[in-house]
Design a protein around this motif. Structure first.
Motif, PDB file in Angstrom:
ATOM      1  N   THR A  20       0.809  -1.222   0.000  1.00  0.00           N
ATOM      2  CA  THR A  20       0.000   0.000   0.000  1.00  0.00           C
ATOM      3  C   THR A  20       0.842   1.272   0.000  1.00  0.00           C
ATOM      4  OG1 THR A  20      -0.098  -0.088   2.406  1.00  0.00           O
ATOM      5  CG2 THR A  20      -1.924  -1.109   1.185  1.00  0.00           C
ATOM      6  N   CYS A  21       2.160   1.139  -0.081  1.00  0.00           N
ATOM      7  CA  CYS A  21       3.069   2.289   0.015  1.00  0.00           C
ATOM      8  C   CYS A  21       3.374   2.840  -1.375  1.00  0.00           C
ATOM      9  CB  CYS A  21       4.353   1.852   0.723  1.00  0.00           C
ATOM     10  SG  CYS A  21       5.673   3.069   0.697  1.00  0.00           S
ATOM     11  N   CYS A  22       2.904   4.049  -1.656  1.00  0.00           N
ATOM     12  CA  CYS A  22       3.128   4.638  -2.986  1.00  0.00           C
ATOM     13  C   CYS A  22       4.603   4.961  -3.218  1.00  0.00           C
ATOM     14  CB  CYS A  22       2.256   5.870  -3.185  1.00  0.00           C
ATOM     15  SG  CYS A  22       2.616   7.227  -2.071  1.00  0.00           S
ATOM     16  N   MET A  23       5.331   5.333  -2.186  1.00  0.00           N
ATOM     17  CA  MET A  23       6.759   5.614  -2.348  1.00  0.00           C
ATOM     18  C   MET A  23       7.534   4.330  -2.636  1.00  0.00           C
ATOM     19  SD  MET A  23       6.990   8.776  -2.491  1.00  0.00           S
ATOM     20  CE  MET A  23       8.757   8.890  -2.641  1.00  0.00           C
ATOM     21  N   CYS A  24       7.081   3.232  -2.077  1.00  0.00           N
ATOM     22  CA  CYS A  24       7.710   1.938  -2.378  1.00  0.00           C
ATOM     23  C   CYS A  24       7.592   1.643  -3.867  1.00  0.00           C
ATOM     24  CB  CYS A  24       7.054   0.827  -1.568  1.00  0.00           C
ATOM     25  SG  CYS A  24       7.309   0.941   0.214  1.00  0.00           S
ATOM     26  N   ALA A  61      10.279   2.845   8.015  1.00  0.00           N
ATOM     27  CA  ALA A  61      10.657   1.466   7.706  1.00  0.00           C
ATOM     28  C   ALA A  61      10.483   1.113   6.232  1.00  0.00           C
ATOM     29  CB  ALA A  61       9.853   0.500   8.566  1.00  0.00           C
ATOM     30  N   PHE A  62       9.615   1.824   5.516  1.00  0.00           N
ATOM     31  CA  PHE A  62       9.348   1.452   4.122  1.00  0.00           C
ATOM     32  C   PHE A  62       9.367   2.651   3.209  1.00  0.00           C
ATOM     33  CE2 PHE A  62       7.300  -1.595   6.887  1.00  0.00           C
ATOM     34  CZ  PHE A  62       7.963  -2.737   6.470  1.00  0.00           C
ATOM     35  N   PRO A  63       9.943   2.537   2.039  1.00  0.00           N
ATOM     36  CA  PRO A  63      10.737   1.403   1.606  1.00  0.00           C
ATOM     37  C   PRO A  63      12.093   1.395   2.309  1.00  0.00           C
ATOM     38  CG  PRO A  63      10.883   3.151  -0.022  1.00  0.00           C
ATOM     39  CD  PRO A  63       9.908   3.603   1.025  1.00  0.00           C
ATOM     40  N   ALA A  64      12.613   0.235   2.567  1.00  0.00           N
ATOM     41  CA  ALA A  64      13.963   0.082   3.109  1.00  0.00           C
ATOM     42  C   ALA A  64      14.818  -0.489   1.986  1.00  0.00           C
ATOM     43  CB  ALA A  64      13.962  -0.845   4.316  1.00  0.00           C
ATOM     44  N   VAL A  65      15.804   0.286   1.561  1.00  0.00           N
ATOM     45  CA  VAL A  65      16.579  -0.061   0.372  1.00  0.00           C
ATOM     46  C   VAL A  65      18.008  -0.431   0.765  1.00  0.00           C
ATOM     47  CG1 VAL A  65      17.384   0.770  -1.866  1.00  0.00           C
ATOM     48  CG2 VAL A  65      15.151   1.495  -1.005  1.00  0.00           C
ATOM     49  N   PHE A  66      18.435  -1.574   0.268  1.00  0.00           N
ATOM     50  CA  PHE A  66      19.799  -2.064   0.488  1.00  0.00           C
ATOM     51  C   PHE A  66      20.466  -2.256  -0.869  1.00  0.00           C
ATOM     52  CE2 PHE A  66      17.478  -3.135   4.235  1.00  0.00           C
ATOM     53  CZ  PHE A  66      18.385  -3.157   5.285  1.00  0.00           C
ATOM     54  N   VAL A  67      21.693  -1.795  -0.992  1.00  0.00           N
ATOM     55  CA  VAL A  67      22.476  -1.996  -2.210  1.00  0.00           C
ATOM     56  C   VAL A  67      23.824  -2.565  -1.781  1.00  0.00           C
ATOM     57  CG1 VAL A  67      23.582  -0.883  -4.188  1.00  0.00           C
ATOM     58  CG2 VAL A  67      21.317  -0.131  -3.452  1.00  0.00           C
ATOM     59  N   GLY A  68      24.180  -3.677  -2.370  1.00  0.00           N
ATOM     60  CA  GLY A  68      25.429  -4.322  -1.995  1.00  0.00           C
ATOM     61  C   GLY A  68      25.453  -4.766  -0.545  1.00  0.00           C
ATOM     62  N   GLY A  69      24.278  -5.101  -0.017  1.00  0.00           N
ATOM     63  CA  GLY A  69      24.170  -5.563   1.362  1.00  0.00           C
ATOM     64  C   GLY A  69      24.172  -4.463   2.401  1.00  0.00           C
ATOM     65  N   LYS A  70      24.264  -3.202   1.964  1.00  0.00           N
ATOM     66  CA  LYS A  70      24.302  -2.073   2.896  1.00  0.00           C
ATOM     67  C   LYS A  70      23.023  -1.255   2.790  1.00  0.00           C
ATOM     68  CE  LYS A  70      29.264  -1.714   2.656  1.00  0.00           C
ATOM     69  NZ  LYS A  70      30.260  -1.336   1.709  1.00  0.00           N
ATOM     70  N   VAL A  72      20.961   1.782   2.335  1.00  0.00           N
ATOM     71  CA  VAL A  72      21.197   3.108   1.756  1.00  0.00           C
ATOM     72  C   VAL A  72      20.123   4.102   2.154  1.00  0.00           C
ATOM     73  CG1 VAL A  72      22.571   2.279  -0.173  1.00  0.00           C
ATOM     74  CG2 VAL A  72      20.119   2.533  -0.460  1.00  0.00           C
ATOM     75  N   GLY A  73      19.006   3.618   2.685  1.00  0.00           N
ATOM     76  CA  GLY A  73      17.998   4.545   3.178  1.00  0.00           C
ATOM     77  C   GLY A  73      16.603   4.238   2.701  1.00  0.00           C
ATOM     78  N   SER A  74      15.760   5.225   2.916  1.00  0.00           N
ATOM     79  CA  SER A  74      14.366   5.142   2.517  1.00  0.00           C
ATOM     80  C   SER A  74      14.191   5.954   1.232  1.00  0.00           C
ATOM     81  CB  SER A  74      13.494   5.670   3.646  1.00  0.00           C
ATOM     82  OG  SER A  74      12.142   5.365   3.410  1.00  0.00           O
ATOM     83  N   ALA A  75      12.972   6.256   0.882  1.00  0.00           N
ATOM     84  CA  ALA A  75      12.676   6.933  -0.385  1.00  0.00           C
ATOM     85  C   ALA A  75      13.427   8.252  -0.517  1.00  0.00           C
ATOM     86  CB  ALA A  75      11.176   7.147  -0.524  1.00  0.00           C
ATOM     87  N   LYS A  76      13.398   9.071   0.508  1.00  0.00           N
ATOM     88  CA  LYS A  76      14.053  10.386   0.457  1.00  0.00           C
ATOM     89  C   LYS A  76      15.553  10.234   0.178  1.00  0.00           C
ATOM     90  CE  LYS A  76      15.178  12.447   4.185  1.00  0.00           C
ATOM     91  NZ  LYS A  76      15.278  13.101   5.466  1.00  0.00           N
ATOM     92  N   ASP A  77      16.180   9.280   0.852  1.00  0.00           N
ATOM     93  CA  ASP A  77      17.618   9.058   0.681  1.00  0.00           C
ATOM     94  C   ASP A  77      17.940   8.551  -0.717  1.00  0.00           C
ATOM     95  OD1 ASP A  77      18.135   9.587   3.540  1.00  0.00           O
ATOM     96  OD2 ASP A  77      17.063   7.697   3.816  1.00  0.00           O
TER      97      ASP A  77
END
Length: 99
Positions: A20-24, A61-70, A72-77
């Motif tokens: 239900t998260c539009c930013m996700c 908590a959402f979206p929670a984004v990981f790149v290369g196992g690290k 990186v942040g949520s939508a704003k980041d």
């Protein structure tokens, strides 16, 4: 927390979302537009996963984004990284996209 770290390290790009998260949805679309195919985990019915993400510092908590196992942040980041040009480089370094 170990489950989140384990899932985040299994793919070059990982996005934890709620349906239900539009930013996700927007962040997933951005990754697809950049040529990445992130592993997407919908955690609508997993309150333990949401608590684990918050304990790792994912706020919101959402979206929670990981790149290369690290983390990186949520939508704003992620949008900030995209605007300054570093998101694509992170995806290349993590081998989520190839150029």
């Amino acid at each position: 927390m170990d489950r989140v770290k384990d899932l985040a390290s299994k793919s070059a790009a990982v996005i934890f979302t709620k349906s239900t998260c539009c930013m996700c949805h927007s962040i997933k679309a951005l990754f697809y537009d950049l040529g990445a195919s992130p592993a997407v985990y919908e955690v609508d019915h997993d309150p333990d996963m949401e608590r684990a993400l918050r304990r790792l510092g994912c706020n919101p908590a959402f979206p929670a984004v990981f790149v290369g196992g690290k983390y990186v942040g949520s939508a704003k980041d992620v949008i900030s990284l995209h605007v300054d040009g570093t998101l694509k480089q992170k995806l290349i370094e993590a081998k989520a996209i190839w150029f």
